[in-house]
Design a protein around this motif. Structure first.
Motif, PDB file in Angstrom:
ATOM      1  N   THR D  57       6.856  36.371 -16.860  1.00 35.24           N
ATOM      2  CA  THR D  57       6.318  35.248 -17.629  1.00 35.24           C
ATOM      3  C   THR D  57       7.323  34.782 -18.684  1.00 35.24           C
ATOM      4  N   GLU D  58       7.122  33.554 -19.137  1.00 37.79           N
ATOM      5  CA  GLU D  58       7.997  33.023 -20.179  1.00 37.79           C
ATOM      6  C   GLU D  58       7.918  33.886 -21.432  1.00 37.79           C
ATOM      7  N   CYS D  75      14.446  31.254 -13.869  1.00 37.33           N
ATOM      8  CA  CYS D  75      13.896  29.965 -13.442  1.00 37.33           C
ATOM      9  C   CYS D  75      12.441  29.897 -13.866  1.00 37.33           C
ATOM     10  N   MET D  76      12.145  28.944 -14.745  1.00 39.84           N
ATOM     11  CA  MET D  76      10.810  28.841 -15.316  1.00 39.84           C
ATOM     12  C   MET D  76       9.744  28.460 -14.300  1.00 39.84           C
ATOM     13  N   ILE D  77      10.113  27.590 -13.383  1.00 40.40           N
ATOM     14  CA  ILE D  77       9.115  27.114 -12.412  1.00 40.40           C
ATOM     15  C   ILE D  77       8.630  28.267 -11.535  1.00 40.40           C
ATOM     16  N   SER D  78       9.550  29.089 -11.095  1.00 35.25           N
ATOM     17  CA  SER D  78       9.156  30.190 -10.200  1.00 35.25           C
ATOM     18  C   SER D  78       8.909  31.491 -10.952  1.00 35.25           C
ATOM     19  N   ALA D 108       6.584  27.908  -4.077  1.00 33.04           N
ATOM     20  CA  ALA D 108       7.632  27.436  -3.173  1.00 33.04           C
ATOM     21  C   ALA D 108       9.010  27.783  -3.729  1.00 33.04           C
ATOM     22  N   THR D 109       9.195  27.568  -5.024  1.00 30.84           N
ATOM     23  CA  THR D 109      10.486  27.887  -5.626  1.00 30.84           C
ATOM     24  C   THR D 109      10.712  29.390  -5.630  1.00 30.84           C
ATOM     25  N   GLU D 110       9.652  30.163  -5.828  1.00 32.67           N
ATOM     26  CA  GLU D 110       9.795  31.616  -5.743  1.00 32.67           C
ATOM     27  C   GLU D 110      10.334  32.016  -4.369  1.00 32.67           C
ATOM     28  N   ALA D 111       9.772  31.405  -3.313  1.00 26.35           N
ATOM     29  CA  ALA D 111      10.238  31.726  -1.960  1.00 26.35           C
ATOM     30  C   ALA D 111      11.708  31.353  -1.784  1.00 26.35           C
TER      31      ALA D 111
ATOM     32  N   MET F   1      22.059  29.708 -10.043  1.00 25.57           N
ATOM     33  CA  MET F   1      21.591  28.949  -8.870  1.00 25.57           C
ATOM     34  C   MET F   1      20.880  27.675  -9.317  1.00 25.57           C
ATOM     35  N   ALA F   2      21.198  26.590  -8.691  1.00 21.62           N
ATOM     36  CA  ALA F   2      20.555  25.323  -9.051  1.00 21.62           C
ATOM     37  C   ALA F   2      19.074  25.364  -8.687  1.00 21.62           C
ATOM     38  N   ASP F   3      18.262  24.695  -9.505  1.00 19.89           N
ATOM     39  CA  ASP F   3      16.839  24.552  -9.178  1.00 19.89           C
ATOM     40  C   ASP F   3      16.712  23.815  -7.851  1.00 19.89           C
ATOM     41  N   PRO F   4      16.061  24.403  -6.874  1.00 18.74           N
ATOM     42  CA  PRO F   4      15.977  23.755  -5.561  1.00 18.74           C
ATOM     43  C   PRO F   4      15.271  22.405  -5.627  1.00 18.74           C
ATOM     44  N   PHE F   5      14.425  22.244  -6.662  1.00 14.85           N
ATOM     45  CA  PHE F   5      13.746  20.954  -6.781  1.00 14.85           C
ATOM     46  C   PHE F   5      14.693  19.871  -7.313  1.00 14.85           C
ATOM     47  N   GLY F   6      15.887  20.287  -7.746  1.00  8.83           N
ATOM     48  CA  GLY F   6      16.836  19.294  -8.231  1.00  8.83           C
ATOM     49  C   GLY F   6      17.441  18.470  -7.104  1.00  8.83           C
ATOM     50  N   ALA F   7      17.589  19.075  -5.942  1.00 13.31           N
ATOM     51  CA  ALA F   7      18.285  18.416  -4.835  1.00 13.31           C
ATOM     52  C   ALA F   7      17.429  17.371  -4.125  1.00 13.31           C
TER      53      ALA F   7
END
Lengths: 231, 231, 231, 231, 231, 231, 231, 231
Positions: D57-58, D75-78, D108-111, F1-7
């Motif tokens: 967690t953050e 990575c905050m999103i995942s 999804a980003t975690e994956a 690693m770049a955020d995959p949602f960035g691409a």
């Protein structure tokens, strides 16, 4: 196509279980197809091995080969049946099985029969639910003497809490499926037993008199070892 | 209007519980208002009575009077705290507490602390979940020697079944709330423990290390009595 | 009033499914009215089309037209039946189907039969539940060699976690409805498999041997493509 | 009383897991007390070991020692973070991660991140839920080429069924907790994915992008072996 | 756009409820936005109307206008507050409120306060749960004299069954949310009370001391009418 | 690693939804990370596109860029906000929104606001629950005239059944999460609405005023088409 | 003792329902004792009243008096039966009933029959589930023309979401009990339909084709009124 | 092995219950094995004791000894049977039993029969559900006069709320298992009654007409005592 179960054995018996943990493997009959069940029992009979079946329905029992049925000691109330002789009864441990009402007779009898099969003579105290407290209180001294008290109760399962507040021995609750509406199925009894306000109640699956007896046997085996009795 | 709880005592202590069943009354702190809890503990401190609190949150602990906090032995991991001295450790019984993972540390430590409070030195075997079986198997002999094994596991709670297939002592499963999704809250671990494929596993409420310890104490009390040790 | 299903076809077959995704449409028989089911099968027989039925109950099977029953390869344990010949067995992929107990035989056989229908010879390893670990461990090397291991287990479903901690292939858990009390229906097995402490276990619906086989076929199709075998 | 966790290690790392099954042990951070978590990560940093944390967690991240935070790729999103370098990317396998909506971005980003950590470059196809079918259909050819498609969807989770009807590769559904009312928590998405009308969909726990990636890695490891690439 | 609630009144008071059924409308505060709640109470104060609020959280209470707070009789334990004077106490009916433990104090106090607001002086008997039966039994005669016994209990809620087996008056169970694991939330207590093995226990919603008091007032109104006391 | 949602874009707007089905895509804000949400709204503002957000919490609203907040019409009760102007109000359809109590104001206001955004002026009839029937009955004639009645009710949700027994128009039930104990969360209200004893009640998700408004708009679009009004 | 139902009528027909809300009272047969049901139908036949029964099981139908059975139009698939003539079919409204699979035929036919009884000729589009999207897409134009689309789907109930993303008319989801494991009973289909990602889907009880038809009739009545057709 | 129930009595009658709490013990037949049940009834008949059985299924009744059946007053609708004469009817209390629909006849008749057995003549008001409000409203004055109103309702159970908003007497809700889909089993009716928006509704278990009658008898006993009638 050949039945894939034909090529390898259906069963992998855990034959050394008794040596390993002091409890034999038994057959949970309910979900087994009749031909398989019959085969199992015929083999045991042929080889002179003793064997206990639990949750053996009347329909299954009726469908067994005549020779197996003739040899089997079957009890309709508990739906248990055995081939061969129960173990000799040993002393050194005191187990009592209590029911809240007559509807709990099935799991209670299952527990008594599994204990007996394993050499422990459990005593049954029946129909002493809390709606008429005097019924339980007159047994208080007897229950306080026991090493293990197995308490079978359905509906609101108030009895395990009351018993555990009265005695110092091990208290094993068997929630039963007796009742209807929110009670039927036994989830309410199960949850009530788990949430007991009395300290140290342990719980087994719904209607699982077999499991309660096995847990009691784990206790009595340790008690006997204290006496110098080999398990 | 006067607070109705002002006229009669809030509490009716079950002071003779230890004499009756061998287990003292303890304080389940979590749901009690802070002023009441503080009052309780100050009274015990004043009167020199020993007292154990379970599920005492860090926030509650921080809000207690300074004199109480100074005197209290508080453990953050288990959220237990006590005033006064634990009972002297007696021999004659062997209890091991096992965890499947680090997330089960809370309930496991609660069990160890309640045992210690009551004069039993439980041993902790940590992080031996079944995803890496070798971790458990190297402890097999140790666990087989124990009278009671308390197994704390969340998620799929596969560990109690594997342990109960390896040892002959009493196996008490403590399902824990570790995990997320279908695991979070501990219902899956609870149901898995109740439906164990191994014989004689008994179960307590989710995260209930206290209850598991009390059940273990019921067993050890009987074992000691066998030794001629008065309870 | 005319039956509204009389005017338009009851069924809209997904005839190009095999071309599209490599899996043919099969008939889930259980919930279909007998006349409709009979009609379906008679048409397939008349037109020489091969067809697989799953969850075809014994009662339904008994009620089919004699010509259909004579031509059908029906398996009572898995409740599957097919008209026409299974696909030729191709190599290039290794699938093993494991059961925790004999009560899991139904879904396991369904998986084996669906694989066979589709040209994959799955191997069955039966009754290796974790209550007697030695039963599983003697198969460890065999399972480690497999591309896909389908694990059928009810009750507490501890087996998928233990298997996934031992092997690197794809592990597909089939929770089964074996058991009673909190286990019956398979929700506990399902949730335990989903909450597995071992990494990368995937899960299908309760008793869904068919779905597990289809998932395995998705894997084997990719493996064969790697070999240069056209799907 | 000394903390019982002081005497024995809290953790028993499953250090040979990668050698055994091809997947390293990772740290599920969420339920771990901060001091323990910090200790773990400092030790890894000191010893130069690479380590992946999930569900960090953050708040936990903010509480880590400065040196750890400086070195960590978070990575905050995942809610994933790693110390050390990801594995080098290898070819030979094609994994696509699909989301039904923006609310599914976390799992999804975690994956994607777990795949990347393990040397697989997964491609993300975002926000193609079935309420506007054209969004999915324009990706159909791309998805049909993939070896594995991970589909993240909450609410009614209709997307896995539609995808599995379009492609022949392995389809892994990740039900997510996105939504409210009957959807919140993800049970509806989970059950819908398990009851999919399309053949061979496999499912992991709610929001379990990590588990889906591990399952994909089990597939890709087998595909690479086919190529003669050592795992 | 104007707030649609601006054009028509938010509230349609059921002003003739007391005349119709003998029970006034009260304000369930918990889910009401603060401005609205404040407006309601200011209006009542301005017009000199008496008004009872239930489930008024401390945060809501703290946010009320100073003049309202100064005039309100607020009780933190029960989270009830009233403006104006309670009804004069009338005789002719005897209501006792019992708790199983201190954690049930909230709903019990709510019941006592609602009774008092309506002119009935309920007596409180606290912390007499069944784990120490002697605590309840010494009150047996007192409870047998009561017209209505309201029993507040959480966890396993065994107390209502025991009380209903001892007394002939009306027994109203208030299941409470006290407890954790399977108990938390009160569903287990609720179901146990509904499945009571004792005859004629009636039940209200979880923590609903207000509802239990209203039900008791329906009884006492009838008893008073028998005395010739106008309702 | 770049955020995959960035691409790739996070979002795939369903821009032709209004043309396709007559309902625009709206933003369900609740589960979206703030930076993403802010980006979305800034883009819409920059491009002069109108946009509606639902379930936009006060915390999210407070965190939006100042320019967005200044331009947004935000309603705290319904947690809806829009950028740009609502559609012009058209006649030809009559929608009434009814609440059982003040606690249902949130979903009811959401419905009214979504209708208004889409060019329909819904009328609000507030706090007419069945505990005081006269409150509803005085509105009977008004409700009978309506084309669509949206009924928002929590707890036991008796109101939709009573309304549907009184009127011939379309009745859409919105179960709400108002209440506590067995009511809280809205499952009881949802199930009661689905099991309504009155014919033809249709139901949406808990608290889903947005969905009810969309369903009403599907009806009014058809009614307008009958008038020759282009949709 | 006389049957208490002998003294007063069992039934209080809501004879003016059609006049009040445009929908006649129908008989839900399933839970009615056979003698009562037979009496009801004989009386209707004697008095020449038309009457519709829903959920009339085959066993009940077989037990009806011969004269009633001879006069009744009974449909086994939908378990509906009527005495007397259906209403004359009127135009001015277009209703389509869609099924995901053959297992949904029961509720779909119930809907079509109730519509027909009430003077609306609904069209049936069968077996167009999303696992083979082309089956649905070829009907897209037809569905877009409809005023009301009733979508019957079990299992994962993905179809209502896909349909509602394609058409602008009223979409009523009928979740069905088709399926097994987590699907059986229809709760998963119900929840998926309620949590639909497409806007404005409304839902009725599981298998409730009757309710969906009634809701459709509420829409068509309003549409006809727009045409100047008296209801 | 001898049946363990042979050594001690199966039953421990609570013979002084009537003296203690004013309610006799009755036999809940449903879950009792037939031989036991028959034995019980033969003994009562032989000894001339009056006895009431509830939930006595038709199959059980058909299997009783001829002499018992000849003497028993059995009612199929309520599944109650009694041996001996009901108590003489006393005045001083007015109980009405209301049903929402014909499907609620079973529990309603059970309540009426238990009241009659105990000397109270309850009045039945049938089929007055809220879908046609006029049916209930014409009975309003009658219901307002009653001391106790027992309301039997299934499905959405809206009736108890409406009744409790109209009358000042005691309102006891009996949720029934009538209905299907989300209603079947009665959980929705139960929860709706517990979450009633009307004040002071009390609730019993699903289909528990017996419990409602016992609760009513607890009220009427107190009312009679007010008259100077000894209980």
């Amino acid at each position: 196509m050949a039945d894939p179960f034909g090529a390898v054995p259906h069963l992998t018996f855990d034959a050394d279980r008794a040596a390993r943990i002091g409890l034999e493997e038994v057959v949970l009959a309910e979900s087994k197809p009749l031909p398989l069940l019959a085969g199992l029992l015929e083999a045991a009979q042929r080889e002179g091995r003793r064997l206990l079946c639990t949750r053996l329905t009347e329909a299954q029992h009726a469908g067994l080969p005549e020779t197996v049925r003739a040899a089997m000691d079957y009890c309709m109330i508990s739906r248990t049946g055995w081939l061969g002789a129960p173990a000799a009864v040993e002393g050194g441990a005191d187990v009592v099985v209590v029911t809240a009402g007559t509807s709990d007779a099935g799991p209670a009898t299952e527990a008594v029969r599994v204990l007996r099969w394993s050499g422990v003579e459990g005593e049954l105290v029946a129909d002493v639910g809390v709606a008429g407290l005097w019924r339980l209180l007159r047994w208080a001294e007897r229950l306080q003497a026991a090493d293990v008290v197995i308490v079978c109760a359905g509906m609101d399962a108030a009895l395990p809490s009351v018993v555990a507040g009265l005695v110092g021995g091990v208290v094993i609750a068997v929630p039963t499926s007796a009742g209807y509406g929110v009670a039927a199925g036994g989830r309410t009894a199960l949850n009530a037993a788990l949430a007991s306000c009395a300290p140290g109640v342990v719980v087994v699956n719904i209607d699982n008199g077999y499991g309660a007896a096995c847990a009691a046997l784990r206790v009595t085996a340790r008690l006997r070892r204290q006496h110098g009795v080999p398990r």
